[in-house]
Design a protein around this motif. Structure first.
Motif, short mmCIF file in Angstrom:
data_model
loop_
_atom_site.label_atom_id
_atom_site.label_comp_id
_atom_site.label_asym_id
_atom_site.label_seq_id
_atom_site.Cartn_x
_atom_site.Cartn_y
_atom_site.Cartn_z
N SER A 55 -4.88 -12.04 3.19
CA SER A 55 -3.60 -11.99 3.91
C SER A 55 -3.83 -11.68 5.40
O SER A 55 -3.06 -12.12 6.25
CB SER A 55 -2.69 -10.92 3.32
OG SER A 55 -2.44 -11.19 1.96
N HIS A 78 -4.94 -3.53 5.68
CA HIS A 78 -4.04 -2.73 4.86
C HIS A 78 -4.73 -2.25 3.57
O HIS A 78 -4.10 -2.08 2.55
CB HIS A 78 -2.72 -3.47 4.58
CG HIS A 78 -2.87 -4.81 3.93
ND1 HIS A 78 -1.96 -5.83 4.10
CD2 HIS A 78 -3.81 -5.31 3.10
CE1 HIS A 78 -2.35 -6.89 3.41
NE2 HIS A 78 -3.46 -6.60 2.78
N CYS A 130 -0.25 -1.47 1.99
CA CYS A 130 0.39 -2.54 2.77
C CYS A 130 1.64 -2.12 3.53
O CYS A 130 2.09 -2.85 4.40
CB CYS A 130 0.76 -3.68 1.84
SG CYS A 130 -0.69 -4.40 1.05
N ARG A 136 -15.36 -8.56 -1.91
CA ARG A 136 -14.51 -8.11 -0.82
C ARG A 136 -15.39 -7.62 0.31
O ARG A 136 -16.34 -6.86 0.07
CB ARG A 136 -13.65 -6.93 -1.32
CG ARG A 136 -12.38 -6.64 -0.54
CD ARG A 136 -11.46 -7.79 -0.47
NE ARG A 136 -10.05 -7.47 -0.56
CZ ARG A 136 -9.12 -8.41 -0.59
NH1 ARG A 136 -9.44 -9.68 -0.54
NH2 ARG A 136 -7.84 -8.08 -0.65
ZN ZN Z 1 -3.78 -7.64 1.12
#
Ligand code: ZN
Ligand code: NAP
Length: 347
Positions: free
Chosen positions: A43, A63, A89, A339
């Motif tokens: 995102s 976030h 977030c 990640r």
């Molecule tokens: Zn995210």
């Protein structure tokens, strides 16, 4: 106000570069956090690149934040200096609308404040996210990180973790349920670990054959390469829940046929183009196409506690801030295992 350092995009599509900016003074309800780790969510990339429409610049994304509390406001009882805290977030909500009152503050009807690329509830102060050294937030929107979890590996739980935990729980993933996870990236690998811990039978649907061993290593019971049309066909009428985490444009109709009666395909991936879907495909077995967006603060804490109990963290690659732009390219090319997490000491 205090000065802090971060990495920001100054314009849409711009490279992330060092930037100095202000954080507010600690108010009575606030805590200040020295950030240690910040995850890179897809995102962040969608927003920096304005793939979801006009965004706000300069933008300090991030976030999925974990750090140490360095100051607490006079009214704060939830944290003390030295605690490990997480930020996800959003960092504020109205507290009064029907959703906030019911504990679903992530659906606030009145101007909730996103962690970055948004405004505080005053409507004029921009918010800046976790690719930075410090942050000041209302204590009620910060989370406790279980002490047994690795702090860097826990950072992605703040978005990828709760975004998959919430629909898995809502659609009752557990023993006797068959769950498919589309896309084995940041969200997808958290969905696998969480669904396995919930006791579900889990299949990964991936367009990357090279991820098979990793998926099985995470506890998935089955792995299907989506280019293999026959393999997908064999799975017709199988799944109770499909969690779609794919960040790119795909044809959903290929997957919906794998749902069994009353099954739901839950969209959490957020590509920039709309899905095209023939309604008829949903009719036969009363199937649903549904969606889910992050999770409430309460649910985020429940997810963190669940991950603490089951020893679940994200599989991460820790990078220095100077590697953020390279990491973005690798995420877009599905080359993340699973990640990227920024060591903010390198900012
Ligand atoms: Zn995210
Ligand atoms: P990510 O790490 O990039 O994972 C996305 C995965 O999608 C990739 O690893 C890849 O998995 C698959 N994929 C990518 N391109 C594809 C293509 N062309 N065809 C088929 N599959 C492809 O991203 P993420 O951080 O997990 O985020 C995933 C999506 O969820 C993003 O759109 C993000 O904005 C969105 N998101 C939504 C929420 C929410 O609240 N709803 C929260 C966070 C993120 P394989 O290689 O296994 O196929």
């Amino acid at each position: 106000m205090s000065r802090t350092l971060g990495y920001a995009a100054q314009v849409a599509n711009g490279k992330l570069e060092p930037w100095e900016f202000e954080r507010r003074e600690v108010r009575p309800n606030d805590i200040a956090i020295d950030i240690e780790f910040a995850g890179i969510c897809h995102s962040d990339i969608h927003q920096v690149r304005e793939e979801w429409g006009t965004a706000q610049f300069p933008m300090v994304p991030g976030h999925e934040i974990v750090g140490t509390v360095t100051a607490v406001g006079s009214d704060v009882t939830k944290f003390k200096v030295g605690d490990i805290a997480g930020i996800g977030c959003f960092v504020d909500s109205c507290g009064e609308c029907e959703y906030c009152v019911a504990g679903n503050d992530h659906w606030c009807l009145d101007n909730s404040a996103y962690t970055y690329n948004g405004m505080e509830r005053d409507g004029v102060t921009p918010t800046y996210g976790g690719y930075s050294k410090q942050i000041v937030v209302k204590a009620d929107y910060a989370l406790h990180i279980p002490a047994n979890l690795d702090r860097a590996g826990a950072a992605p739980l703040l978005c990828a973790g709760v975004t998959t935990f919430s629909p898995l729980r809502h659609w009752n993933a557990g023993p006797g349920k068959k769950v498919a996870v589309m896309g084995l990236g940041g969200l997808g690998h958290m969905a696998v670990k969480i669904a396995v811990a919930m006791g579900a039978d889990v299949t990964v649907m991936s367009h990357s054959e090279s991820k098979r061993d990793d998926a099985l290593g995470m506890g998935a019971h089955n792995f299907v390469v989506t280019s293999d049309k026959e393999a997908l066909k064999k799975l017709a009428n199988t799944f109770d829940i499909i969690i779609n985490t794919v960040s790119a444009d795909i044809e959903l109709r290929r997957y919906i046929g794998t749902l069994r009666q009353w099954g739901s395909l839950v969209v959490v991936g957020a590509p920039s183009s709309p899905y095209s879907i023939d309604g008829g495909i949903l009719m036969g077995r009363q199937l649903s196409l549904s969606g889910s967006n992050i999770g409430s603060i309460k649910e985020t804490q429940e997810m963190l506690d669940f991950c603490g109990e089951h020893n679940i963290v994200s599989d991460i690659e820790i990078i220095s801030a100077a590697k953020i732009n390279e990491a973005y390219e690798r995420v877009v090319n599905s080359d993340v295992r699973y990640r990227f997490v920024i060591d903010t000491a390198t900012i």
